[in-house]
Design an enzyme around this catalytic site. Structure first.
Site, PDB file in Angstrom:
ATOM      1  N   ASP A   1       0.858  -1.192   0.000  1.00 34.32           N
ATOM      2  CA  ASP A   1       0.000   0.000   0.000  1.00 34.32           C
ATOM      3  C   ASP A   1       0.894   1.243   0.000  1.00 34.32           C
ATOM      4  OD1 ASP A   1      -2.401   1.414   0.207  1.00 34.32           O
ATOM      5  OD2 ASP A   1      -2.412   1.330   2.407  1.00 34.32           O
TER       6      ASP A   1
ATOM      7  N   HIS B   1      -9.605   4.941  -1.551  1.00 35.47           N
ATOM      8  CA  HIS B   1      -8.807   4.953  -0.312  1.00 35.47           C
ATOM      9  C   HIS B   1      -9.579   5.718   0.762  1.00 35.47           C
ATOM     10  CE1 HIS B   1      -4.581   3.689  -1.532  1.00 35.47           C
ATOM     11  NE2 HIS B   1      -5.290   3.540  -2.635  1.00 35.47           N
TER      12      HIS B   1
HETATM   13  P1  13P Z   1      -8.366   4.558   6.281  1.00 37.72           P
HETATM   14  O1  13P Z   1      -7.320   4.323   7.313  1.00 37.72           O
HETATM   15  O2  13P Z   1      -8.898   5.939   6.306  1.00 37.72           O
HETATM   16  O3  13P Z   1      -9.404   3.499   6.279  1.00 37.72           O
HETATM   17  O4  13P Z   1      -7.625   4.447   4.848  1.00 37.72           O
HETATM   18  C1  13P Z   1      -7.022   3.261   4.495  1.00 37.72           C
HETATM   19  C2  13P Z   1      -6.343   3.402   3.189  1.00 37.72           C
HETATM   20  O5  13P Z   1      -6.781   4.102   2.319  1.00 37.72           O
HETATM   21  C3  13P Z   1      -5.123   2.616   2.964  1.00 37.72           C
HETATM   22  O6  13P Z   1      -4.483   2.964   1.783  1.00 37.72           O
END
Ligand code: 13P
Length: 284
Positions: A82, A208
Site C-alpha cells: 500500500d 482509499h
Molecule cells: P483509512 O485508514 O482511512 O481506512 O484508509 C485506508 C487506506 O486508504 C489505505 O491505503
C-alpha cells in the site's frame, strides 16, 4: 505463498460490479481477524501492508505470517504493498513474493507520476505482479503519507484516461473527497466525478480512506465503479475500542491474550460487515 495476482481478483469484481476489501494488516491479530472473516464470508481478499506496517512487523515476519495464513486458504488472496514510495520499494516487495504493489507518485507532477508508474508496471508485469497507482491526492495521514487538506486535489477525468493509457496500470486510486484517517466532519463524495471517470476508463477503480464514510456512500461508490475499497482506521478503532472496554471492566488484567484475543474478534466482526457492504460475500 499461495497468492493470486490482484488484477485477477479485481477484473472479476469489475465485471460483476462488486468491490474487494483492500484491508491493511498492522500485526498478527489483524491478519488472523481479517483472513478468518474473509474465509467465513467466502470473499476474495486483498491483504495490504503500508511501508510503516512493514517496518513495525518486520518484512520477514510479514511474509512468514501471510504464508501461514494463506497456506490452506480456499479464497483468492493477494498480498499488496500500500502506498509504495518508489521503484526500489516496489521491487523489494516483488522479491519478497507480494502479488501486487502500489506505486504512489500522486504528489509528483502528472508527467513524473506517469513515468514512475509506467516504470513499475513494466517491471512488475514481466513477473506477473499487478500494479495500482494513484492520480489526485487524498488529504489526511496514512502512516508515512501525510497530505494537508489544502493540498488535496480531486482526480480529473480526462487526466485519468491519459494516465491509464500511458501507464498500463491494473487499478487506479482516485481522489473524490475521501481522506485517510479519522474525519473531522462528514466526508462528501463527488459521485458525478466518479461516474465520469468510470465511464471514461475501463479498469478497476480504488477508493482509499473508506473508514468513516457512511455505508450508503460506500455502496453507492461501488455501484458507480469502485472495485477496491481500502480500510485501515476502522479496524484499528474496532480493535482498540474492544481493548479499552476490557481494561475499563478489569483494570488489573495483564495477560495480553485476554485483550488481544477479543480485539481480534472485534476486527473479524467489522471485516464481515464491510464485506457485506462491498458485495464481495460468496464471490470467492
Ligand atoms: P483509512 O485508514 O482511512 O481506512 O484508509 C485506508 C487506506 O486508504 C489505505 O491505503
Amino acid at each position: 505463498m499461495n497468492l493470486t495476482p490482484m488484477a485477477e481478483i479485481l477484473n472479476k469484481a469489475n465485471k460483476e460490479n462488486y468491490a474487494v476489501g483492500g484491508f491493511n494488516i498492522n500485526n498478527l491479530e489483524f491478519l488472523q481477524g481479517i483472513i478468518e472473516a474473509a474465509e467465513e464470508s467466502r470473499a476474495p481478499l486483498i491483504l495490504q501492508t503500508s511501508e510503516g506496517a512493514m517496518r513495525y512487523i518486520g518484512k520477514d515476519y510479514v511474509v512468514g505470517m501471510v504464508e501461514a495464513a494463506t497456506k490452506n486458504a480456499s479464497i483468492p488472496v493477494a498480498l499488496h504493498l500500500d502506498h509504495g514510495s518508489g521503484f526500489e520499494k516496489a521491487m523489494e516487495c516483488i522479491r519478497l513474493g507480494y502479488s501486487s504493489v502500489m506505486i504512489d507518485a500522486s504528489h509528483d507532477p502528472f508527467e513524473e507520476n506517469i513515468a514512475q508508474s509506467a516504470k513499475v508496471v513494466e517491471a512488475a508485469h514481466s513477473v506477473g505482479v499487478s500494479v495500482e497507482a494513484e492520480l489526485g491526492q487524498l488529504g489526511g495521514t496514512e502512516d508515512d503519507v501525510t497530505v494537508d487538506e489544502a493540498d488535496a486535489t480531486y482526480t480529473r477525468p480526462d487526466e485519468a484516461v491519459e494516465f491509464v493509457a500511458r501507464t498500463g496500470v491494473d487499478a487506479l486510486a482516485i481522489a473524490i473527497g475521501t481522506a485517510h484517517g479519522v474525519y473531522s466532519g462528514e466526508p462528501e463524495l463527488d459521485f458525478e466525478r466518479l461516474e465520469e471517470i468510470n465511464e471514461k476508463t475501463d479498469i478497476p477503480l480504488v477508493l482509499h480512506g473508506a473508514s468513516g464514510v457512511s455505508d450508503d456512500d460506500v455502496r453507492r461508490a461501488v455501484q458507480n465503479g469502485i472495485n477496491k475499497v481500502n480500510v485501515n482506521t476502522d479496524f484499528q478503532q474496532a480493535f482498540t475500542d474492544r481493548v479499552k472496554k476490557i481494561f475499563a471492566e478489569d483494570p488489573e488484567i495483564y495477560d495480553p491474550r485476554k485483550y488481544c484475543g477479543p480485539g481480534r474478534e472485534a476486527i473479524k466482526e467489522r471485516v464481515k460487515e464491510k464485506i457485506e457492504i462491498l458485495g464481495s460475500k460468496n464471490k470467492a
